[in-house]
Structure formats: structure tokens, C-alpha cells
Scaffold this motif. Structure first.
Motif, PDB file in Angstrom:
ATOM      1  N   ALA A 142       0.829  -1.208   0.000  1.00 26.81           N
ATOM      2  CA  ALA A 142       0.000   0.000   0.000  1.00 26.81           C
ATOM      3  C   ALA A 142       0.865   1.260   0.000  1.00 26.81           C
ATOM      4  CB  ALA A 142      -0.935   0.000   1.216  1.00 26.81           C
ATOM      5  N   THR A 143       1.937   1.246   0.772  1.00 22.23           N
ATOM      6  CA  THR A 143       2.834   2.398   0.831  1.00 22.23           C
ATOM      7  C   THR A 143       3.496   2.640  -0.521  1.00 22.23           C
ATOM      8  OG1 THR A 143       3.255   2.018   3.178  1.00 22.23           O
ATOM      9  CG2 THR A 143       4.862   3.360   1.997  1.00 22.23           C
ATOM     10  N   GLU A 144       3.946   1.568  -1.168  1.00 20.02           N
ATOM     11  CA  GLU A 144       4.566   1.708  -2.489  1.00 20.02           C
ATOM     12  C   GLU A 144       3.561   2.227  -3.513  1.00 20.02           C
ATOM     13  OE1 GLU A 144       6.070  -2.209  -3.160  1.00 20.02           O
ATOM     14  OE2 GLU A 144       7.937  -1.826  -2.091  1.00 20.02           O
ATOM     15  N   SER A 145       2.350   1.732  -3.445  1.00 19.32           N
ATOM     16  CA  SER A 145       1.310   2.174  -4.367  1.00 19.32           C
ATOM     17  C   SER A 145       0.996   3.657  -4.155  1.00 19.32           C
ATOM     18  CB  SER A 145       0.046   1.336  -4.163  1.00 19.32           C
ATOM     19  OG  SER A 145      -0.988   1.784  -4.988  1.00 19.32           O
ATOM     20  N   GLN A 146       0.917   4.063  -2.908  1.00 13.24           N
ATOM     21  CA  GLN A 146       0.652   5.469  -2.604  1.00 13.24           C
ATOM     22  C   GLN A 146       1.797   6.344  -3.110  1.00 13.24           C
ATOM     23  OE1 GLN A 146       0.470   6.364   1.582  1.00 13.24           O
ATOM     24  NE2 GLN A 146      -0.445   8.370   1.248  1.00 13.24           N
ATOM     25  N   GLY A 147       3.020   5.890  -2.934  1.00 13.72           N
ATOM     26  CA  GLY A 147       4.172   6.642  -3.422  1.00 13.72           C
ATOM     27  C   GLY A 147       4.159   6.796  -4.933  1.00 13.72           C
ATOM     28  N   ARG A 148       3.814   5.710  -5.631  1.00 19.39           N
ATOM     29  CA  ARG A 148       3.736   5.790  -7.095  1.00 19.39           C
ATOM     30  C   ARG A 148       2.655   6.779  -7.537  1.00 19.39           C
ATOM     31  NH1 ARG A 148       4.763   0.272  -6.657  1.00 19.39           N
ATOM     32  NH2 ARG A 148       2.546  -0.222  -6.695  1.00 19.39           N
ATOM     33  N   GLU A 149       1.508   6.754  -6.856  1.00 22.88           N
ATOM     34  CA  GLU A 149       0.423   7.669  -7.211  1.00 22.88           C
ATOM     35  C   GLU A 149       0.811   9.118  -6.933  1.00 22.88           C
ATOM     36  OE1 GLU A 149      -3.187   9.281  -8.472  1.00 22.88           O
ATOM     37  OE2 GLU A 149      -2.143   7.416  -8.929  1.00 22.88           O
ATOM     38  N   GLN A 150       1.461   9.368  -5.799  1.00 15.88           N
ATOM     39  CA  GLN A 150       1.907  10.724  -5.493  1.00 15.88           C
ATOM     40  C   GLN A 150       2.928  11.203  -6.524  1.00 15.88           C
ATOM     41  OE1 GLN A 150       3.200  10.376  -1.417  1.00 15.88           O
ATOM     42  NE2 GLN A 150       1.173  10.847  -0.623  1.00 15.88           N
ATOM     43  N   TYR A 151       3.844  10.344  -6.916  1.00 10.97           N
ATOM     44  CA  TYR A 151       4.831  10.726  -7.927  1.00 10.97           C
ATOM     45  C   TYR A 151       4.146  10.998  -9.263  1.00 10.97           C
ATOM     46  CZ  TYR A 151       8.633  10.737 -11.205  1.00 10.97           C
ATOM     47  OH  TYR A 151       9.488  11.102 -12.195  1.00 10.97           O
ATOM     48  N   ARG A 152       3.183  10.142  -9.615  1.00 12.91           N
ATOM     49  CA  ARG A 152       2.474  10.335 -10.882  1.00 12.91           C
ATOM     50  C   ARG A 152       1.789  11.703 -10.896  1.00 12.91           C
ATOM     51  NH1 ARG A 152      -2.284  10.653 -12.855  1.00 12.91           N
ATOM     52  NH2 ARG A 152      -3.312  10.209 -10.890  1.00 12.91           N
ATOM     53  N   ARG A 153       1.131  12.052  -9.793  1.00 10.34           N
ATOM     54  CA  ARG A 153       0.457  13.358  -9.715  1.00 10.34           C
ATOM     55  C   ARG A 153       1.465  14.503  -9.786  1.00 10.34           C
ATOM     56  NH1 ARG A 153      -4.183  12.551  -5.059  1.00 10.34           N
ATOM     57  NH2 ARG A 153      -5.293  10.875  -6.126  1.00 10.34           N
ATOM     58  N   PHE A 154       2.581  14.341  -9.081  1.00 12.73           N
ATOM     59  CA  PHE A 154       3.602  15.378  -9.067  1.00 12.73           C
ATOM     60  C   PHE A 154       4.230  15.544 -10.445  1.00 12.73           C
ATOM     61  CE2 PHE A 154       8.129  16.383  -8.723  1.00 12.73           C
ATOM     62  CZ  PHE A 154       8.052  17.633  -8.124  1.00 12.73           C
ATOM     63  N   SER A 155       4.533  14.437 -11.096  1.00 13.79           N
ATOM     64  CA  SER A 155       5.267  14.503 -12.359  1.00 13.79           C
ATOM     65  C   SER A 155       4.406  14.960 -13.533  1.00 13.79           C
ATOM     66  CB  SER A 155       5.899  13.143 -12.677  1.00 13.79           C
ATOM     67  OG  SER A 155       4.897  12.178 -12.903  1.00 13.79           O
ATOM     68  N   THR A 156       3.087  14.933 -13.394  1.00 11.52           N
ATOM     69  CA  THR A 156       2.231  15.355 -14.505  1.00 11.52           C
ATOM     70  C   THR A 156       1.837  16.825 -14.404  1.00 11.52           C
ATOM     71  OG1 THR A 156       0.252  14.577 -13.341  1.00 11.52           O
ATOM     72  CG2 THR A 156       1.289  13.061 -14.907  1.00 11.52           C
ATOM     73  N   ARG A 157       2.243  17.485 -13.345  1.00 10.84           N
ATOM     74  CA  ARG A 157       1.957  18.923 -13.215  1.00 10.84           C
ATOM     75  C   ARG A 157       2.871  19.710 -14.141  1.00 10.84           C
ATOM     76  NH1 ARG A 157       1.169  19.866  -6.741  1.00 10.84           N
ATOM     77  NH2 ARG A 157      -0.734  18.635  -6.573  1.00 10.84           N
ATOM     78  N   SER A 158       2.400  20.877 -14.524  1.00 15.52           N
ATOM     79  CA  SER A 158       3.194  21.689 -15.445  1.00 15.52           C
ATOM     80  C   SER A 158       4.377  22.351 -14.748  1.00 15.52           C
ATOM     81  CB  SER A 158       2.307  22.756 -16.089  1.00 15.52           C
ATOM     82  OG  SER A 158       1.743  23.602 -15.092  1.00 15.52           O
TER      83      SER A 158
END
Length: 61
Positions: A32-48
Motif C-alpha cells: 500500500a505504501t509503495e502504491s501510494q508513493g507511485r500515485e503521489q509521484y504520478r500526480r507530481f510529475s504530470t503537473r506543469s
């Protein structure tokens, strides 16, 4: 003597089962922690990101 051995075996089985449950819970937490980290990174990396612009601090004559 057999009763004592039977009780010891029963206790050992309970300990092994509890350890297995604890290991499974820990693995679930890690997943769950790894999944949350991946989702947070995905959100961060798709911002302009930061977009610089002109800023006026004082309106003088």
C-alpha cells in the motif's frame, strides 16, 4: 507426557499462524505504501510545474 507434547505442538502451531498473519499484514502495508508513493509521484510529475511570469510589486508614477 503426550498431553504436554500435544499442548506444546498446539502452541507452536498458534505461534506460526500468528507470525504468518503478521507477515501478511506487513507485506500489505508495504504494498500500500509503495502504491501510494507511485500515485503521489504520478500526480507530481504530470503537473506543469513553475511558470515564471511578470510581477509588479509597486505601482508608481
Amino acid at each position: 507426557m503426550l498431553a504436554l507434547q500435544s499442548q506444546q505442538l498446539s502452541d507452536l502451531v498458534a505461534v506460526v499462524a500468528a507470525k504468518s498473519r503478521a507477515d501478511a499484514l506487513e507485506q500489505s502495508r508495504i504494498t500500500a505504501t509503495e502504491s501510494q508513493g507511485r500515485e503521489q509521484y504520478r500526480r507530481f510529475s504530470t503537473r506543469s510545474g513553475y511558470q515564471p511570469g511578470n510581477v509588479t510589486m509597486f505601482h508608481g508614477n
